[in-house]
Design a protein around this motif. Sequence first.
Motif: not given
Length: 193
Positions: A47-55, A57-68
């Motif tokens: 999530x941190x990497x995708x946040x740093x990249x400004x991505x 969409x992938x932040x949202x996907x990673x948050x979903x995975x963390x939710x799982x």
Amino acid sequence: SLLMKLLQESAGTTEGQYKAVMLGNLATIYQGMGDYKSAREKYEEVKKIFEDLGDRSNVAITLHQLGNVHYQQGDYPAAVEKYQASLEIEQELGNKAGIASALHQLGAIHQDQGDYPAAVEKYQASLEIERELGNKAGIAQSLHQLGMVHQRQGDLSAALEKLLQARAIFEQIGAKPNLAVADRNIARIRSKM
């Protein structure tokens, strides 16, 4: 295992999106093994990497995975927080598939907690989007869960109706494991009727 060792090494020698993918694969393996602490740590790195990249969409996907991961552990407040954060980003991006998925998972939590009206509301919202997208698997999943909620509420005829609709779609798309589950649930309801 060798795979985990290779992924760990690859993650150590790459950066950016590739590193995130390697770490995400590691997280998925940890999650599958039931090592939720390691899975959470890896997903947080991703999530941190995708946040740093400004991505976003992938932040949202990673948050979903963390939710799982939190959901699998029965930590509903943390799961809701992650799914909600994912949902908000998916809404900002207009990603209907992601919105439907987050709504479905929130519905599952409400269902597990016995808040059936809230579960129905989330599943219904997810179902509408899945229909709009033409995602048969998603439609069937939402119908199945709505059927299960109706069963828990004691409305067996509504439950049977939804489960039969879901079953027909599972059969159509060749989803054998889902079909088997639907058949068991349908048989259980018919025996109660």
